[in-house]
Design an enzyme around this catalytic site. Structure first.
Site, short mmCIF file in Angstrom:
data_model
loop_
_atom_site.label_atom_id
_atom_site.label_comp_id
_atom_site.label_asym_id
_atom_site.label_seq_id
_atom_site.Cartn_x
_atom_site.Cartn_y
_atom_site.Cartn_z
N SER A 1 0.81 -1.21 0.00
CA SER A 1 0.00 0.00 0.00
C SER A 1 0.85 1.27 0.00
O SER A 1 1.62 1.51 -0.91
CB SER A 1 -0.96 -0.03 1.19
OG SER A 1 -1.88 1.01 1.14
N ASP B 1 -3.35 6.34 -2.94
CA ASP B 1 -2.18 5.77 -2.28
C ASP B 1 -1.59 4.69 -3.19
O ASP B 1 -2.05 4.48 -4.31
CB ASP B 1 -2.51 5.24 -0.88
CG ASP B 1 -3.36 3.99 -0.92
OD1 ASP B 1 -4.07 3.77 -1.92
OD2 ASP B 1 -3.33 3.21 0.06
N PRO C 1 -2.54 3.41 21.90
CA PRO C 1 -1.26 2.79 21.56
C PRO C 1 -1.20 2.42 20.09
O PRO C 1 -2.21 2.04 19.50
CB PRO C 1 -1.24 1.55 22.45
CG PRO C 1 -2.67 1.21 22.67
CD PRO C 1 -3.41 2.52 22.68
N ASN D 1 -8.19 9.05 6.69
CA ASN D 1 -7.11 8.92 5.70
C ASN D 1 -7.62 8.68 4.28
O ASN D 1 -6.82 8.58 3.34
CB ASN D 1 -6.14 7.81 6.10
CG ASN D 1 -6.80 6.43 6.14
OD1 ASN D 1 -7.78 6.16 5.46
ND2 ASN D 1 -6.24 5.53 6.94
N ASP E 1 -6.38 2.10 -2.75
CA ASP E 1 -7.58 1.87 -1.95
C ASP E 1 -7.90 3.07 -1.05
O ASP E 1 -8.85 3.03 -0.27
CB ASP E 1 -7.49 0.57 -1.13
CG ASP E 1 -6.39 0.59 -0.08
OD1 ASP E 1 -5.64 1.58 0.01
OD2 ASP E 1 -6.29 -0.42 0.66
#
Length: 542
Positions: free
Chosen positions: A64, A276, A497, A372, A280
């Site tokens: 990706s 990207d 995290p 994104n 996708d």
């Protein structure tokens, strides 16, 4: 079944010593040179998955938006969806098994999943444009064939194209024709049908500036152009002829850096978009007449699409609920606009496409996009049947709106986020609604935000709840975050995290960029002090 031949073949694809990998939302990703054994073993696993489901399974070789020297692999389940969570565990265990344990690892999977080893298996394979991909695909095929599986190698594909192929094959062509031409024709016909009502009164052809991230999306966009040449033109930059994959370009670069990619020529107020590396994800953007950069990310895309669909449902007199699925990273202004202005319910889930996709399946019409730019729209069987029924039984105006809904369904790749499909959907909506990119952008104004990272000794000390919006541990951290948030207007902040490295991600929003920057810094400092920060302390904003 005797797996001795598999073990012999596996020895030709040895696992690097001490390498441990985890199968996640993106499958496996690491340096291409360390993936040979993983590719062979995922070929084996795909055969088992195919036997278990009695369906065609897909394998996509891509990393990706990662750098060009990386690569990766992920499996695609029968309806084009991501690999089932229980099988992610099988993938991880098989990839990390020591050489002498391959046979027993396979036996364990076969037993646990009650696989009929005599069942036929079929696997389809695709790859991106990385130099390492072709050789790695051959290793995948070695794994498929040693277990007697049959395969079809599609060669170069975008990730969404492979998902589409798998779904087409397993629905016996109901979803579409499982060829590249079938994919292009389905999208092109739906797009042209959708805009035909307005094309006579709108200046055509329109042209869109596209940053192809020097990846597979640029190649496939050139092929699509032949099918919609008269209606919509693309001017493709970073098409892979000279630049490096994902380097200073692509959707991830634009989103993170909040600036245009290199290698692209932008005129003031001209709409541009970036794919990207495996096409996708997509984000849109423009420079205004003062030279200021404006980003239209996944939140803006989801808002425009859900608004358009809701308006068509009203015109078609079809009673179907529309829901939008977001993560904690969605800008607060988008959530406010959807819930308070458009009256569209919004659900927040944990970060990761699989969480958004599963939640969207619960709605008759579920729209999901990560900030994104990765996302799509899912229509339930009930929704599609109601829309088709109104095509037959509605009034003239209702039938027209229902037809536009049907074309929208055909234009959207429901299997996974698809930059090409999403690009055409957005373009069609802007044409139909007569909106410029500036008018789309002005639907709501994003709150200023800032994302930071804090290095910690052990990311596991941070645990969260409420779709990652509240920290449970370490004790007292959430109280500290809450107190910091109270200092600023329209503000919020959360910490989570990383899924792959010992860092904690910090997100903050506020009424001004200065306040968002300061809040993010203050929260980062709290994380550093209370969650075992290492290295240099977070620096205050300049």
């Amino acid at each position: 079944m005797d797996f001795s031949e598999v073990s012999k073949k596996s020895a030709l694809h040895p696992k690097p010593a001490e390498l441990v990998l985890q199968y996640g939302t993106s499958g496996f990703r690491t340096k291409a040179q360390d993936l040979d054994h993983v590719m062979f073993r995922m070929g084996l696993l795909a055969v088992f998955r195919s036997k278990c489901t009695k369906s065609t399974i897909g394998i996509m070789v891509t990393a990706s938006h990662n750098p060009e020297e990386d690569n990766g692999v992920k499996l695609v389940d029968p309806l084009g969806e991501m690999l089932a969570a229980t099988w992610e565990e099988h993938a991880t265990n098989l990839a990390n098994a020591e050489e002498q344990c391959i046979s027993s690892a396979l036996e364990n999977i076969a037993k646990k999943e009650a696989i009929d080893l005599q069942q036929e298996a079929f696997v389809v394979v695709g790859r991106d444009t990385r130099q390492s991909s072709e050789k790695l695909v051959q290793t995948v095929i070695d794994g498929v064939t040693i277990l007697g599986g049959k395969y079809h190698d599609y060669g170069l594909l975008t990730t969404p194209q492979l998902h589409y192929m798998v779904c087409c094959r397993n629905t016996l062509g109901q979803y579409g024709t499982a060829t590249e031409e079938g994919y292009y024709k389905k999208l092109a016909e739906a797009f042209m049908n959708l805009i035909k009502e307005v094309s006579s009164s709108t200046h055509f052809p329109r042209c869109l500036i596209v940053d192809g991230a020097n990846g597979i999306g640029a190649l496939k966009l050139k092929e699509l152009q032949h099918y919609i040449q008269k209606e919509f033109l693309f001017s493709i930059f970073n098409d892979g002829t000279s630049g490096k994959l994902n380097y200073l370009c692509g959707a991830d670069f634009v989103k993170v850096q909040q600036k245009p990619p290199q290698g692209i020529q932008m005129k003031p107020n001209e709409m541009c978009c970036s794919f990207d590396g495996d096409a996708d994800r997509i984000v849109f953007y423009y420079n205004d007449s003062n030279g200021h950069f404006h980003l239209l990310d996944g939140d803006k895309i989801a808002t425009l699409i859900s608004t358009f669909i809701k308006e068509l449902l009203i015109k078609a007199n079809v009673d179907l609920p529309v829901a939008v699925i977001q993560t904690a990273y969605a800008n607060g202004s988008s959530t406010h606009y959807l819930e308070d202005i458009m009256k569209v319910p919004v659900h927040c889930v944990k970060t990761g496409v699989k969480h958004l996709h599963h939640k969207a399946l619960e709605s008759d019409i579920g729209v999901y996009f990560e900030a994104n730019g990765h996302g799509t729209v899912l229509f339930s069987k009930t929704a599609e049947e109601k829309i088709r029924s109104q095509l037959k039984n509605g009034s003239k105006e209702e039938k027209k709106a229902a037809a536009m809904l049907q074309y929208t369904i055909d234009l959207i790749n429901q299997t996974v986020g698809d930059a090409i499909s999403d690009m055409l959907v957005i373009e069609a909506i802007l044409v139909i609604k007569g909106l410029s990119v500036q008018e789309w952008d002005a639907i709501y104004t994003d709150l200023p935000s800032r994302q930071l990272k804090v290095k910690v000794a052990d990311r596991c000390v941070i645990t969260t709840t409420d779709a990652e919006r509240n920290a449970v541990t370490p004790p007292g951290l959430q109280v500290q975050i809450d107190n910091l948030v109270k200092k600023y207007r329209f503000s919020r902040a959360f910490v989570r995290p990383s899924g792959t490295e010992d860092i904690v991600r910090v997100y903050a929003e506020a009424d001004t960029q200065e306040n968002a920057d300061t809040l993010a810094y203050e929260v980062s400092l709290a994380v550093y002090q209370m969650a075992g920060g290492i290295g240099e302390k977070p620096n205050p904003p300049h």
